[in-house]
Scaffold this active site. Sequence first.
Site, PDB file in Angstrom:
ATOM      1  N   CYS A   2       0.919  -1.340   0.046  1.00 48.08           N
ATOM      2  CA  CYS A   2      -0.051  -0.065   0.177  1.00 48.08           C
ATOM      3  C   CYS A   2       0.982   1.148  -0.051  1.00 48.08           C
ATOM      4  CB  CYS A   2      -0.894   0.092   1.467  1.00 48.08           C
ATOM      5  SG  CYS A   2      -1.936  -1.459   1.338  1.00 48.08           S
ATOM      6  N   ARG A  27       4.018   0.868  -6.829  1.00 49.35           N
ATOM      7  CA  ARG A  27       4.199  -0.068  -5.697  1.00 49.35           C
ATOM      8  C   ARG A  27       3.137  -1.122  -5.695  1.00 49.35           C
ATOM      9  NH1 ARG A  27       6.227   2.760  -0.830  1.00 49.35           N
ATOM     10  NH2 ARG A  27       5.165   1.831   0.579  1.00 49.35           N
ATOM     11  N   TRP A  74      -3.201  -2.463  -1.718  1.00 46.63           N
ATOM     12  CA  TRP A  74      -2.618  -3.702  -2.196  1.00 46.63           C
ATOM     13  C   TRP A  74      -3.350  -4.662  -1.437  1.00 46.63           C
ATOM     14  CZ3 TRP A  74       0.593  -7.707  -0.757  1.00 46.63           C
ATOM     15  CH2 TRP A  74       1.061  -8.584  -1.794  1.00 46.63           C
ATOM     16  N   ASN A 100      -0.899   1.138   6.164  1.00 47.29           N
ATOM     17  CA  ASN A 100       0.160   0.124   5.097  1.00 47.29           C
ATOM     18  C   ASN A 100       0.384  -0.779   6.193  1.00 47.29           C
ATOM     19  OD1 ASN A 100       1.493  -1.116   3.395  1.00 47.29           O
ATOM     20  ND2 ASN A 100       3.286   0.370   3.386  1.00 47.29           N
ATOM     21  N   GLY A 101       0.136  -2.256   5.991  1.00 47.31           N
ATOM     22  CA  GLY A 101       0.713  -3.244   6.782  1.00 47.31           C
ATOM     23  C   GLY A 101      -0.383  -4.141   7.018  1.00 47.31           C
ATOM     24  N   GLU A 493      15.928 -16.271 -13.050  1.00 49.82           N
ATOM     25  CA  GLU A 493      15.583 -14.876 -13.286  1.00 49.82           C
ATOM     26  C   GLU A 493      14.815 -14.862 -14.623  1.00 49.82           C
ATOM     27  OE1 GLU A 493      15.059 -12.473 -11.339  1.00 49.82           O
ATOM     28  OE2 GLU A 493      15.054 -10.751 -12.618  1.00 49.82           O
ATOM     29  N   LYS A 497      10.943 -13.354 -14.568  1.00 50.29           N
ATOM     30  CA  LYS A 497      10.558 -12.053 -15.482  1.00 50.29           C
ATOM     31  C   LYS A 497       9.260 -12.314 -16.532  1.00 50.29           C
ATOM     32  CE  LYS A 497      11.944  -9.366 -13.560  1.00 50.29           C
ATOM     33  NZ  LYS A 497      12.473  -9.936 -12.553  1.00 50.29           N
ATOM     34  N   GLU A 500       6.116 -12.874 -14.225  1.00 48.30           N
ATOM     35  CA  GLU A 500       5.318 -11.871 -13.426  1.00 48.30           C
ATOM     36  C   GLU A 500       4.690 -10.930 -14.085  1.00 48.30           C
ATOM     37  OE1 GLU A 500       7.842  -9.620 -10.758  1.00 48.30           O
ATOM     38  OE2 GLU A 500       9.511  -9.934 -12.012  1.00 48.30           O
ATOM     39  N   HIS A 516      15.777 -34.810 -15.331  1.00 43.78           N
ATOM     40  CA  HIS A 516      15.325 -35.677 -13.999  1.00 43.78           C
ATOM     41  C   HIS A 516      13.862 -35.149 -13.680  1.00 43.78           C
ATOM     42  CE1 HIS A 516      19.401 -36.719 -13.060  1.00 43.78           C
ATOM     43  NE2 HIS A 516      19.856 -35.674 -13.520  1.00 43.78           N
ATOM     44  N   LYS A 615       5.626  -3.636  -5.585  1.00 43.17           N
ATOM     45  CA  LYS A 615       6.940  -3.329  -6.040  1.00 43.17           C
ATOM     46  C   LYS A 615       7.732  -3.999  -4.699  1.00 43.17           C
ATOM     47  CE  LYS A 615      10.620  -2.367  -7.948  1.00 43.17           C
ATOM     48  NZ  LYS A 615      11.158  -3.367  -8.787  1.00 43.17           N
TER      49      LYS A 615
HETATM   50  C1  AGP Z   1      11.239  -9.416  -8.867  1.00 47.21           C
HETATM   51  O1  AGP Z   1      10.850  -8.705 -10.197  1.00 47.21           O
HETATM   52  C2  AGP Z   1      10.023  -9.196  -8.143  1.00 47.21           C
HETATM   53  N1  AGP Z   1       9.220  -7.775  -8.301  1.00 47.21           N
HETATM   54  C3  AGP Z   1      10.278  -9.496  -6.622  1.00 47.21           C
HETATM   55  O2  AGP Z   1      10.654 -10.765  -6.929  1.00 47.21           O
HETATM   56  C4  AGP Z   1      11.106  -8.773  -6.024  1.00 47.21           C
HETATM   57  O3  AGP Z   1      12.480  -9.256  -6.361  1.00 47.21           O
HETATM   58  C5  AGP Z   1      11.134  -9.310  -4.429  1.00 47.21           C
HETATM   59  O4  AGP Z   1       9.811  -8.719  -4.089  1.00 47.21           O
HETATM   60  C6  AGP Z   1      12.242  -8.949  -3.636  1.00 47.21           C
HETATM   61  O5  AGP Z   1      12.246  -7.358  -3.497  1.00 47.21           O
HETATM   62  P1  AGP Z   1      13.549  -6.472  -3.018  1.00 47.21           P
HETATM   63  O6  AGP Z   1      14.627  -6.786  -3.696  1.00 47.21           O
HETATM   64  O7  AGP Z   1      12.833  -5.184  -2.707  1.00 47.21           O
HETATM   65  O8  AGP Z   1      13.505  -7.121  -1.466  1.00 47.21           O
END
Ligand code: AGP
Length: 620
Positions: A2, A27, A74, A100-101, A493, A497, A500, A516, A615
């Site tokens: 949030c 965010r 969020w 937020n939380g 990675e 990408k 997500e 395997h 984010k």
């Molecule tokens: C990565 O593309 C994602 N947005 C997510 O996995 C992110 O890397 C993860 O939440 C960790 O975030 P941070 O690096 O801000 O701790």
Amino acid sequence: MCGIVGYVGQRDAAEILLEGLHRLEYRGYDSAGIAVFGENGIAIRKKAGRVTELAQLLERQPAIGSVGIGHTRWATHGAATDINSHPHVGGNGDVVVVHNGVIENYATLKDKLQERGYVFRSSTDTEVVAHLIAHQLEELIKLGDDPTDVKTAVTAVEASIKVLKGTYGLGILFRDLPGLLIGARAGSPLVVGVGKGEYFLASDSGPLVGHTSEIVYLSDNELVVLTPDEMKLTHRDSGKMVPSIQVLDQAAADSDLGEFEHYMLKEIYEQPTTIENALRGRLDDDAATAKFGDVNLTVQQLRRIDRVVLTACGTSWHSGLVGEYLIEEFARIPVEVEYASEFRYRNAPLSETTMIFAITQSGETADTLAAMRESQRKGHSTLAICNVVGSTIAREADGGIYLHAGPEIGVASTKAFTSQVAVLTLLALYFGRIRNMSYGAGQRIISHLRAMPETIQRSFACHDAVKEVAQKYYGADNFLYLGRNYNFPVALEGALKLKEISYIHAEGYPAAEMKHGPIALVDENTPSVFVIPRCGLYPKVMSNLEEVKARKGPIIAIACEGDDQIARFADDVIFVPDVEDYLQPIVTAIPLQLLAYEIALLRGCNVDRPRNLAKSVTVE
Ligand code: AGP
């Protein structure tokens, strides 16, 4: 995660709040709302959807006033609906709250408040906070306290947050106190912008840009009372505090899209610069090593390190995996890479010569913060590799190394990944050179690192080839990503990408692991992306590639310029510059970032704000 914005001053609060909410959109959120103190009390405008839709609502139903709070939600508790969006009202409108939380004991508190006759309209934990403060206020008024006295409001908030379990960043308005804004923080970031005759409250520095150059970073268990002319800061245990006013780095906080269509594309193309920033001032030619400013440990202490733990989440965990290969190869120190959410509960046997690094772009990821605090609780010094200056993890770590990558707005992390890998390369160089690495080897690594910005710039030449590949495969439902050694983390990675931002199911594996089980997934509809640059394991990866080909799986190869063999085996080839194997992750990640971006575009996905994602994940 949030976003919170608050304003108290003389200007149009709604305009400032909306602008601030736009700056917090990155965010990730699913609804937005504001509350503004006007002539007829507190006006609330809120709805599910984008901030632009909230702005349209405000055009139809203005909220006029110079004090207010705003929020992008969020969803953690309760669906993304108008009624669940913030702000939330306590009592009969006596209190209005944004949060937020996550309040972990909200259900118990809700039952008690309902027994006392409080009527809940939403299914959020935040509404519990609003009613709780209203209830405390009513109790104080019954005892004769003045509802128009700021002290009464502060006491009501302090009494309420004492019983909350979980995390919160709060912005609070009181119907009987028109010029007052209270903020409170425990586990979710909050900052205060210091203006002339005005103050700002926000979840991060973005909404402050252009309004003030003075910022106060609140710490956990601090409460701030803001009126147009005054800021009062107190700590739950130590009482009145003198706020530490710092200079806001406008460049670091600001973030314009420029000529790019999306932040993600801008940040991919920023990587030559961001790698340069990560290296700046940290290459020591004379000693053929790396140097850092804020590690806060002596060479003797660092030389005694005989085990390294890298803890992180998501993409940062992937860069940590590259770090494992780097540090073990350069410094011969055993490294473990731990998911923070697991590490914090695993009670791993660590010794005083274990060095722990928290790797995080945002510096606010709840799991990583908790893992770091757990390590510190056990007496281990923990360093942070972090991008956001002044973030919670950066401030609570015993030392650290900033990425200096600038704000990363796109939810899908790109430039932070390559900058983290660059910093981990510097760390591996440093640890190697205080152990057995030769001067010459150190010089060679420095020389190769220095060439990286230009090399990355050259790697963008692959973009057209990436667009063709995206056009060919964007309809697929499943992808496999495969690589070995330094490129195994890159395979993970690349898969993340794609997942997500395009919502295509993708899995990353060590290339040899295919046999395997995963190879059962291979058919003509399942593309396999092989990260197969030139290195000692090229023949091995080629064997895995041919195993897939034998089963009619389409093959996309990320290969080195000059490789004249690969085109005979792969259906599509994306070439990248040829670099040392330990620097390949920085280069091979780029076509995978671009591939995810182009496929997501073709699938009509929201590239910068993909569904369900935030984010920075400040909830556990
Ligand atoms: C990565 O593309 C994602 N947005 C997510 O996995 C992110 O890397 C993860 O939440 C960790 O975030 P941070 O690096 O801000 O701790």
